[in-house]
Design a protein around this motif. Structure first.
Motif, PDB file in Angstrom:
ATOM      1  N   UNK A 116       0.850  -1.182   0.000  1.00  0.00           N
ATOM      2  CA  UNK A 116       0.000   0.000   0.000  1.00  0.00           C
ATOM      3  C   UNK A 116       0.887   1.232   0.000  1.00  0.00           C
ATOM      4  N   UNK A 117       0.505   2.279  -0.712  1.00  0.00           N
ATOM      5  CA  UNK A 117       1.289   3.506  -0.706  1.00  0.00           C
ATOM      6  C   UNK A 117       1.474   4.029   0.723  1.00  0.00           C
ATOM      7  N   UNK A 118       2.704   4.406   1.039  1.00  0.00           N
ATOM      8  CA  UNK A 118       2.998   4.948   2.360  1.00  0.00           C
ATOM      9  C   UNK A 118       3.416   3.910   3.387  1.00  0.00           C
ATOM     10  N   UNK A 119       3.395   2.617   3.013  1.00  0.00           N
ATOM     11  CA  UNK A 119       3.780   1.545   3.931  1.00  0.00           C
ATOM     12  C   UNK A 119       4.849   0.693   3.254  1.00  0.00           C
ATOM     13  N   UNK A 120       5.977   0.469   3.914  1.00  0.00           N
ATOM     14  CA  UNK A 120       7.097  -0.189   3.245  1.00  0.00           C
ATOM     15  C   UNK A 120       6.966  -1.702   3.066  1.00  0.00           C
ATOM     16  N   UNK A 121       6.245  -2.389   3.962  1.00  0.00           N
ATOM     17  CA  UNK A 121       6.255  -3.843   3.899  1.00  0.00           C
ATOM     18  C   UNK A 121       5.154  -4.410   3.014  1.00  0.00           C
ATOM     19  N   UNK A 122       5.437  -5.609   2.488  1.00  0.00           N
ATOM     20  CA  UNK A 122       4.432  -6.324   1.718  1.00  0.00           C
ATOM     21  C   UNK A 122       3.435  -6.959   2.666  1.00  0.00           C
ATOM     22  N   UNK A 123       2.205  -7.080   2.207  1.00  0.00           N
ATOM     23  CA  UNK A 123       1.171  -7.749   2.977  1.00  0.00           C
ATOM     24  C   UNK A 123       0.794  -9.032   2.252  1.00  0.00           C
ATOM     25  N   UNK A 124       0.461 -10.075   2.990  1.00  0.00           N
ATOM     26  CA  UNK A 124       0.158 -11.358   2.333  1.00  0.00           C
ATOM     27  C   UNK A 124      -1.172 -11.329   1.598  1.00  0.00           C
ATOM     28  N   UNK A 125      -1.285 -12.195   0.615  1.00  0.00           N
ATOM     29  CA  UNK A 125      -2.554 -12.370  -0.096  1.00  0.00           C
ATOM     30  C   UNK A 125      -3.604 -12.846   0.889  1.00  0.00           C
ATOM     31  N   UNK A 126      -4.863 -12.567   0.573  1.00  0.00           N
ATOM     32  CA  UNK A 126      -5.939 -13.039   1.431  1.00  0.00           C
ATOM     33  C   UNK A 126      -7.103 -12.080   1.476  1.00  0.00           C
ATOM     34  N   UNK A 127      -8.015 -12.353   2.399  1.00  0.00           N
ATOM     35  CA  UNK A 127      -9.208 -11.533   2.584  1.00  0.00           C
ATOM     36  C   UNK A 127      -8.941 -10.464   3.643  1.00  0.00           C
ATOM     37  N   UNK A 128      -9.342  -9.235   3.342  1.00  0.00           N
ATOM     38  CA  UNK A 128      -9.161  -8.110   4.245  1.00  0.00           C
ATOM     39  C   UNK A 128     -10.471  -7.365   4.384  1.00  0.00           C
ATOM     40  N   UNK A 129     -10.715  -6.834   5.567  1.00  0.00           N
ATOM     41  CA  UNK A 129     -11.906  -6.035   5.801  1.00  0.00           C
ATOM     42  C   UNK A 129     -11.611  -4.571   5.481  1.00  0.00           C
ATOM     43  N   UNK A 130     -12.540  -3.934   4.775  1.00  0.00           N
ATOM     44  CA  UNK A 130     -12.448  -2.511   4.463  1.00  0.00           C
ATOM     45  C   UNK A 130     -13.526  -1.802   5.279  1.00  0.00           C
ATOM     46  N   UNK A 131     -13.119  -0.769   6.030  1.00  0.00           N
ATOM     47  CA  UNK A 131     -14.041   0.004   6.859  1.00  0.00           C
ATOM     48  C   UNK A 131     -14.166   1.391   6.228  1.00  0.00           C
ATOM     49  N   UNK A 132     -15.416   1.801   5.976  1.00  0.00           N
ATOM     50  CA  UNK A 132     -15.669   3.096   5.340  1.00  0.00           C
ATOM     51  C   UNK A 132     -16.535   3.948   6.259  1.00  0.00           C
ATOM     52  N   UNK A 133     -16.068   5.153   6.564  1.00  0.00           N
ATOM     53  CA  UNK A 133     -16.830   6.117   7.364  1.00  0.00           C
ATOM     54  C   UNK A 133     -17.423   7.156   6.424  1.00  0.00           C
ATOM     55  N   UNK A 134     -18.697   7.499   6.673  1.00  0.00           N
ATOM     56  CA  UNK A 134     -19.380   8.502   5.866  1.00  0.00           C
ATOM     57  C   UNK A 134     -20.141   9.448   6.788  1.00  0.00           C
ATOM     58  N   UNK A 135     -20.300  10.686   6.341  1.00  0.00           N
ATOM     59  CA  UNK A 135     -21.101  11.644   7.100  1.00  0.00           C
ATOM     60  C   UNK A 135     -22.305  12.055   6.269  1.00  0.00           C
ATOM     61  N   UNK A 136     -23.412  12.302   6.959  1.00  0.00           N
ATOM     62  CA  UNK A 136     -24.651  12.691   6.293  1.00  0.00           C
ATOM     63  C   UNK A 136     -24.563  14.149   5.863  1.00  0.00           C
ATOM     64  N   UNK A 137     -24.977  14.400   4.642  1.00  0.00           N
ATOM     65  CA  UNK A 137     -25.007  15.768   4.130  1.00  0.00           C
ATOM     66  C   UNK A 137     -26.292  16.436   4.584  1.00  0.00           C
ATOM     67  N   UNK A 138     -26.173  17.582   5.198  1.00  0.00           N
ATOM     68  CA  UNK A 138     -27.317  18.314   5.743  1.00  0.00           C
ATOM     69  C   UNK A 138     -27.908  19.265   4.700  1.00  0.00           C
ATOM     70  N   UNK A 139     -29.191  19.560   4.846  1.00  0.00           N
ATOM     71  CA  UNK A 139     -29.834  20.583   4.034  1.00  0.00           C
ATOM     72  C   UNK A 139     -30.303  20.119   2.671  1.00  0.00           C
TER      73      UNK A 139
END
Length: 104
Positions: free
Chosen positions: A18-41
């Motif tokens: 991943x950009x910004x991280x020096x080490x390789x990560x192993x193949x496999x399944x990873x969880x992605x967490x997404x934060x969103x904010x509600x648009x007002x008005x």
């Protein structure tokens, strides 16, 4: 301001970085967490993505540790597509090997 968090899984078919991280990560399944904010008005309900994280589980001496690494959706897409472009190992080729002749 109202916020929500969603979780999804992504599969990396090969080791990746991943950009910004020096080490390789192993193949496999990873969880992605997404934060969103509600648009007002607005006259309808809409959300804006504020952050995306990839969940990394520690290995070796860091086993049991969980890290959320900030990433963009583009970073994830590039890591997945890079894995698809890695050439097969020569041992994985589909060329047939001729059987050895028995010595008498």
């Amino acid at each position: 301001m109202n916020t929500r968090t969603s979780r999804s899984m992504v599969t990396f078919p090969h080791v990746f970085v991943l950009p910004g991280y020096p080490e390789e990560l192993p193949a496999g399944d990873y969880e992605v967490v997404t934060d969103e904010e509600r648009l007002q008005g607005l006259s309808f309900e809409a959300y804006r993505r504020t952050a995306t994280y990839l969940t990394i589980h520690g290995r070796g001496k860091h086993a049991g540790r969980i890290e959320l690494r900030p990433v963009s959706e583009r970073d994830i897409e590039l890591a997945i597509s890079h894995g698809r472009n890695i050439p097969k190992d020569i041992n994985d080729s589909e060329a047939a090997l001729s059987p050895q002749e028995e010595l008498k």
